[in-house]
Design a protein around this motif. Structure first.
Motif, PDB file in Angstrom:
ATOM      1  N   GLU A 131       0.834  -1.205   0.000  1.00 50.50           N
ATOM      2  CA  GLU A 131       0.000   0.000   0.000  1.00 50.50           C
ATOM      3  C   GLU A 131       0.866   1.251   0.000  1.00 50.50           C
ATOM      4  O   GLU A 131       0.578   2.235  -0.694  1.00 50.50           O
ATOM      5  CB  GLU A 131      -0.919  -0.024   1.218  1.00 50.50           C
ATOM      6  CG  GLU A 131      -1.960   1.084   1.212  1.00 50.50           C
ATOM      7  CD  GLU A 131      -2.955   0.952   2.354  1.00 50.50           C
ATOM      8  OE1 GLU A 131      -3.552   1.986   2.715  1.00 50.50           O
ATOM      9  OE2 GLU A 131      -3.140  -0.160   2.875  1.00 50.50           O
ATOM     10  N   HIS A 170       1.457   4.381  -3.021  1.00 55.39           N
ATOM     11  CA  HIS A 170       0.925   5.693  -2.623  1.00 55.39           C
ATOM     12  C   HIS A 170       1.121   6.761  -3.699  1.00 55.39           C
ATOM     13  O   HIS A 170       0.212   7.572  -3.938  1.00 55.39           O
ATOM     14  CB  HIS A 170       1.549   6.153  -1.304  1.00 55.39           C
ATOM     15  CG  HIS A 170       1.117   7.519  -0.900  1.00 55.39           C
ATOM     16  ND1 HIS A 170       1.915   8.640  -1.096  1.00 55.39           N
ATOM     17  CD2 HIS A 170      -0.032   7.978  -0.343  1.00 55.39           C
ATOM     18  CE1 HIS A 170       1.274   9.715  -0.664  1.00 55.39           C
ATOM     19  NE2 HIS A 170       0.101   9.342  -0.201  1.00 55.39           N
ATOM     20  N   ARG A 186      -1.720   6.605  -6.149  1.00 54.87           N
ATOM     21  CA  ARG A 186      -2.973   7.125  -5.586  1.00 54.87           C
ATOM     22  C   ARG A 186      -2.942   8.644  -5.533  1.00 54.87           C
ATOM     23  O   ARG A 186      -3.928   9.313  -5.858  1.00 54.87           O
ATOM     24  CB  ARG A 186      -3.225   6.537  -4.193  1.00 54.87           C
ATOM     25  CG  ARG A 186      -3.394   5.029  -4.181  1.00 54.87           C
ATOM     26  CD  ARG A 186      -3.997   4.532  -2.877  1.00 54.87           C
ATOM     27  NE  ARG A 186      -3.208   4.898  -1.709  1.00 54.87           N
ATOM     28  CZ  ARG A 186      -2.141   4.233  -1.281  1.00 54.87           C
ATOM     29  NH1 ARG A 186      -1.710   3.170  -1.938  1.00 54.87           N
ATOM     30  NH2 ARG A 186      -1.486   4.630  -0.193  1.00 54.87           N
ATOM     31  N   LYS A 187      -1.805   9.205  -5.146  1.00 54.24           N
ATOM     32  CA  LYS A 187      -1.695  10.668  -5.054  1.00 54.24           C
ATOM     33  C   LYS A 187      -1.897  11.323  -6.421  1.00 54.24           C
ATOM     34  O   LYS A 187      -2.563  12.365  -6.536  1.00 54.24           O
ATOM     35  CB  LYS A 187      -0.331  11.070  -4.488  1.00 54.24           C
ATOM     36  CG  LYS A 187      -0.182  12.569  -4.257  1.00 54.24           C
ATOM     37  CD  LYS A 187       1.180  12.898  -3.658  1.00 54.24           C
ATOM     38  CE  LYS A 187       1.288  14.399  -3.395  1.00 54.24           C
ATOM     39  NZ  LYS A 187       1.127  15.207  -4.627  1.00 54.24           N
ATOM     40  N   GLU A 234      -3.752  10.205  -8.799  1.00 50.10           N
ATOM     41  CA  GLU A 234      -5.179  10.147  -9.118  1.00 50.10           C
ATOM     42  C   GLU A 234      -5.987  11.149  -8.305  1.00 50.10           C
ATOM     43  O   GLU A 234      -6.979  11.703  -8.794  1.00 50.10           O
ATOM     44  CB  GLU A 234      -5.710   8.726  -8.910  1.00 50.10           C
ATOM     45  CG  GLU A 234      -5.236   7.737  -9.955  1.00 50.10           C
ATOM     46  CD  GLU A 234      -5.536   8.195 -11.377  1.00 50.10           C
ATOM     47  OE1 GLU A 234      -6.655   8.694 -11.620  1.00 50.10           O
ATOM     48  OE2 GLU A 234      -4.643   8.077 -12.234  1.00 50.10           O
ATOM     49  N   TYR A 235      -5.584  11.419  -7.072  1.00 50.21           N
ATOM     50  CA  TYR A 235      -6.266  12.454  -6.278  1.00 50.21           C
ATOM     51  C   TYR A 235      -6.060  13.824  -6.939  1.00 50.21           C
ATOM     52  O   TYR A 235      -7.000  14.630  -7.022  1.00 50.21           O
ATOM     53  CB  TYR A 235      -5.717  12.505  -4.847  1.00 50.21           C
ATOM     54  CG  TYR A 235      -5.803  11.207  -4.081  1.00 50.21           C
ATOM     55  CD1 TYR A 235      -6.864  10.326  -4.262  1.00 50.21           C
ATOM     56  CD2 TYR A 235      -4.812  10.856  -3.159  1.00 50.21           C
ATOM     57  CE1 TYR A 235      -6.932   9.135  -3.549  1.00 50.21           C
ATOM     58  CE2 TYR A 235      -4.879   9.676  -2.444  1.00 50.21           C
ATOM     59  CZ  TYR A 235      -5.933   8.810  -2.638  1.00 50.21           C
ATOM     60  OH  TYR A 235      -5.998   7.640  -1.918  1.00 50.21           O
ATOM     61  N   MET A 270      -8.734   4.875 -10.580  1.00 55.78           N
ATOM     62  CA  MET A 270      -7.884   4.473  -9.462  1.00 55.78           C
ATOM     63  C   MET A 270      -7.549   2.987  -9.528  1.00 55.78           C
ATOM     64  O   MET A 270      -6.378   2.596  -9.414  1.00 55.78           O
ATOM     65  CB  MET A 270      -8.591   4.795  -8.144  1.00 55.78           C
ATOM     66  CG  MET A 270      -7.823   4.350  -6.898  1.00 55.78           C
ATOM     67  SD  MET A 270      -6.245   5.215  -6.694  1.00 55.78           S
ATOM     68  CE  MET A 270      -6.845   6.824  -6.146  1.00 55.78           C
ATOM     69  N   LEU A 280      -3.893   1.234 -10.101  1.00 57.42           N
ATOM     70  CA  LEU A 280      -3.299   0.368  -9.081  1.00 57.42           C
ATOM     71  C   LEU A 280      -3.024  -1.026  -9.621  1.00 57.42           C
ATOM     72  O   LEU A 280      -1.988  -1.631  -9.296  1.00 57.42           O
ATOM     73  CB  LEU A 280      -4.217   0.280  -7.865  1.00 57.42           C
ATOM     74  CG  LEU A 280      -4.391   1.553  -7.027  1.00 57.42           C
ATOM     75  CD1 LEU A 280      -5.402   1.323  -5.918  1.00 57.42           C
ATOM     76  CD2 LEU A 280      -3.050   2.000  -6.432  1.00 57.42           C
ATOM     77  N   GLU A 325      -3.559  11.816   2.284  1.00 54.64           N
ATOM     78  CA  GLU A 325      -3.965  10.661   3.078  1.00 54.64           C
ATOM     79  C   GLU A 325      -3.531  10.795   4.533  1.00 54.64           C
ATOM     80  O   GLU A 325      -4.228  10.339   5.442  1.00 54.64           O
ATOM     81  CB  GLU A 325      -3.388   9.371   2.478  1.00 54.64           C
ATOM     82  CG  GLU A 325      -4.065   8.927   1.197  1.00 54.64           C
ATOM     83  CD  GLU A 325      -3.519   7.603   0.678  1.00 54.64           C
ATOM     84  OE1 GLU A 325      -2.638   7.020   1.361  1.00 54.64           O
ATOM     85  OE2 GLU A 325      -3.953   7.145  -0.392  1.00 54.64           O
ATOM     86  N   LEU A 332      -7.133   0.564   2.455  1.00 59.99           N
ATOM     87  CA  LEU A 332      -7.174   1.122   1.099  1.00 59.99           C
ATOM     88  C   LEU A 332      -8.543   1.703   0.802  1.00 59.99           C
ATOM     89  O   LEU A 332      -8.655   2.806   0.234  1.00 59.99           O
ATOM     90  CB  LEU A 332      -6.830   0.031   0.088  1.00 59.99           C
ATOM     91  CG  LEU A 332      -6.883   0.444  -1.381  1.00 59.99           C
ATOM     92  CD1 LEU A 332      -5.885   1.556  -1.667  1.00 59.99           C
ATOM     93  CD2 LEU A 332      -6.620  -0.766  -2.286  1.00 59.99           C
ATOM     94  N   SER A 349      -8.935   5.039   2.500  1.00 60.13           N
ATOM     95  CA  SER A 349      -8.144   6.094   1.850  1.00 60.13           C
ATOM     96  C   SER A 349      -8.810   6.592   0.576  1.00 60.13           C
ATOM     97  O   SER A 349      -8.950   7.810   0.356  1.00 60.13           O
ATOM     98  CB  SER A 349      -6.736   5.579   1.536  1.00 60.13           C
ATOM     99  OG  SER A 349      -6.024   5.273   2.718  1.00 60.13           O
ATOM    100  N   VAL A 350      -9.251   5.663  -0.267  1.00 60.11           N
ATOM    101  CA  VAL A 350      -9.854   6.048  -1.549  1.00 60.11           C
ATOM    102  C   VAL A 350     -11.157   6.817  -1.314  1.00 60.11           C
ATOM    103  O   VAL A 350     -11.416   7.855  -1.936  1.00 60.11           O
ATOM    104  CB  VAL A 350     -10.100   4.804  -2.421  1.00 60.11           C
ATOM    105  CG1 VAL A 350     -10.939   5.157  -3.643  1.00 60.11           C
ATOM    106  CG2 VAL A 350      -8.777   4.192  -2.842  1.00 60.11           C
TER     107      VAL A 350
END
Length: 554
Positions: free
Chosen positions: A169, A173, A176-177, A179-180, A216, A220, A392, A495, A498-499
């Motif tokens: 995870e 990160h 994910r960042k 995509e945010y 997302m 991933l 996050e 996860l 967070s999402v």
């Protein structure tokens, strides 16, 4: 009717009919009737046995079919609405239906739910075999849909130790960042660059949320947002394949464990009386078309590397790498092609629905409760400020935002029931006997909207969850269900949290959300056949941060 009498009747018919086609029809009919006779014998034996045990309360049943006729009659608008009506009319928190020879036990009480999924978790650790679950899991090669057994244990270990391990995870990160950031920039650019003045700043919340989840999970798993070539502009939204992909994922989760007739009478599989099988096959055709080339390419890459004798351990770029490069004790691939396909499909199913649905409902409720929206944005401004974007690492301190999401999960789950648990032996729960092979399901709305548990249960009040220093999205006491618990519980709570929270927090921090002109109140009506908003939420979005934080994507 005895089997001898049945054979005599068929003999008479065969004397008057002729032809090969007639013989085939008669033999098929004979097969079905023999199966029904055998099933009838088993049901009669079962009914005699039930006289000596105390089942949970339920409506009267008929021989062989049980309550199937009522289920079919109440298929429209949705079976779950009939079941919840029965719970209310019978004034019970535990309900027993018999569909064919299968007992379906519905729970709407936290104490009984805990007795099943915590105290007696091992006894309810299997899953039913259905047409859709078998198809979607490639013959039960994955984790969440597989019956209790060695295959489930194997893939569950892979999930907990590799895919959803804290180290994995953390490695992912940065993805994910990105995509945010993309979410924020996409909403900003689409709203401020609208070519039509009448559409200025209008945002379809459902579309944005669902495709954020699709982007997302593709990033991933596959390391890429788009299946094929990039569109002209990354701010133009999803491409055709991405739209089809997300739609297929939602169709799959909507058809999984959907009270299909053949799930309780397997002899009917293949007849597709409800069109259920065709829909499921179409979904899998889409997913296989889009997923398989990427999986095959990565597996070929691994085999090529092995042939060249490269022994150094490869750093995983994404979750597909993790799955493909896992090795057994002999250094051979741990997972087959089918196992990888199954687990990727299950990961896709797991992330698209709940985050997007709960954020849409939370925003809809907050539009009608401006004081709640104000408190949420005030908390972000206090904890994070307006000079940087929420991350996050800020989530633990955003207790009011988490309370808003908990409240939306409580009142507005996407699924009316959790995935069914199958009893692997007879067991007593709440003083009632739950027979072996029963399907036990938790009513998410029965728990979350239970007036015995919640004061004014239909009122959106995030404050009711502010009773702990660190608010969590899951509820261990099962007063509502966000992430499932126990042996069959969701291993991806971290996860998923967070999402969900970052989708919600970025949308609230980045924009001031208001109702469209002329709309005084957002309708909170549910769809007739689902718990989603009947009408997708459309709001106006005005940027509320410094311009440099909305860097355009080139």
């Amino acid at each position: 009717m005895s089997l001898q009498t049945l054979m005599h009747a068929l003999g008479v018919l065969m004397e008057s009919w002729s032809g090969l086609a007639t013989l085939v029809i008669l033999m098929t009919t004979l097969k079905l009737l023999v199966i029904l006779l055998l099933k009838n014998t088993r049901v009669v034996s079962q009914q005699q046995r039930e006289r000596f045990i105390q089942l949970p309360p339920g409506p009267p049943t008929l021989p062989i079919i049980g309550n199937m006729h009522q289920m079919i009659w109440n298929k429209q608008p949705a079976v779950f609405r009939w079941i919840h009506r029965l719970l209310r009319e019978m004034n019970t928190d535990i309900l027993c239906l018999r569909l064919g020879s299968t007992h379906v036990i519905v729970l709407a009480c936290p104490e009984i739910a805990c007795e099943v999924l915590q105290k007696n978790d091992e006894a309810f650790s299997s899953r039913p075999a259905t047409f859709a679950s078998g198809l979607f899991s490639f013959g039960y090669k994955g984790s969440s849909m597989s019956p209790h057994g060695e295959q489930w244990k194997k893939i569950r270990r892979v999930l907990t130790n590799e895919i959803l391990a804290p180290s994995t995870e953390q490695k992912l990160h940065p993805i994910r960042k990105e995509e945010y950031d993309y979410l924020l920039r996409c909403i900003h650019n689409n709203s401020t660059n609208s070519s039509s003045t009448s559409n200025m700043n209008f945002v379809g919340v459902r579309q944005v949320a669902q495709h954020f989840c699709g982007n997302m999970i593709r990033r991933l798993v596959f390391g890429k947002r788009y299946f094929n070539d990039l569109p002209t502009s990354l701010t133009s939204g999803p491409g055709q394949d991405e739209v089809v992909h997300v739609a297929a994922l939602f169709t799959a989760v909507n058809h999984l464990y959907s009270f299909c007739l053949s799930d309780y009478f397997p002899v009917l599989v293949g007849l597709d009386l409800e069109g259920h099988e065709m829909v499921a096959k179409d979904v899998m055709a889409i997913l296989n078309r889009l997923h398989d080339p990427l999986i095959e390419e990565r597996m070929h890459e691994r085999s090529t590397t092995a042939e060249k004798g490269k022994s150094e351990k490869k750093e995983a770029r994404d979750l597909l790498d993790v799955l493909v490069y896992l090795e057994d004790a002999e250094g051979k691939p741990l997972l087959s092609f089918q196992e990888i396909r199954a687990q990727i499909a299950e990961m896709m199913f797991a992330i698209v629905d709940n985050p997007s649905n709960v954020v849409e409902w939370a925003l809809a409720e907050m539009m009608n409760r401006p004081e709640v929206l104000r408190k949420a944005t005030d908390e972000i401004d206090t904890v994070v400020g307006k000079d940087r974007l929420v991350q996050e690492s800020d989530i633990p301190r955003l207790n009011y935002l988490k309370s808003c999401i908990r409240e939306a999960f409580r009142i507005h789950p996407y699924h009316p029931f959790n995935m069914p648990h199958v009893a692997i032996a007879d067991i007593t729960v709440a003083g009632y006997t739950i027979p072996k092979d029963s399907h036990v399901i938790l009513s998410r709305t029965g728990l979350g909207r239970n007036p015995k548990v919640w004061i004014e249960p239909l009122e959106f009040r995030p404050e009711r969850h502010l009773n702990t220093p660190n608010v969590r999205l899951n509820d261990p006491d099962l007063r509502f269900v966000s992430f499932s618990t126990g042996r069959r519980g969701c291993p991806g709570i971290s996860l998923g949290t967070s999402v969900t929270m970052m989708l919600f927090a970025r949308m609230l921090q980045g924009f001031t959300w208001t109702k469209p002109p002329g709309v005084s109140t957002i309708s909170l009506e549910e769809g007739k056949g689902s718990l989603a908003l009947a009408q997708p939420l459309v709001l106006q979005a005005e940027p509320r941060l410094a311009a440099h934080l909305y860097v355009s994507i080139k």
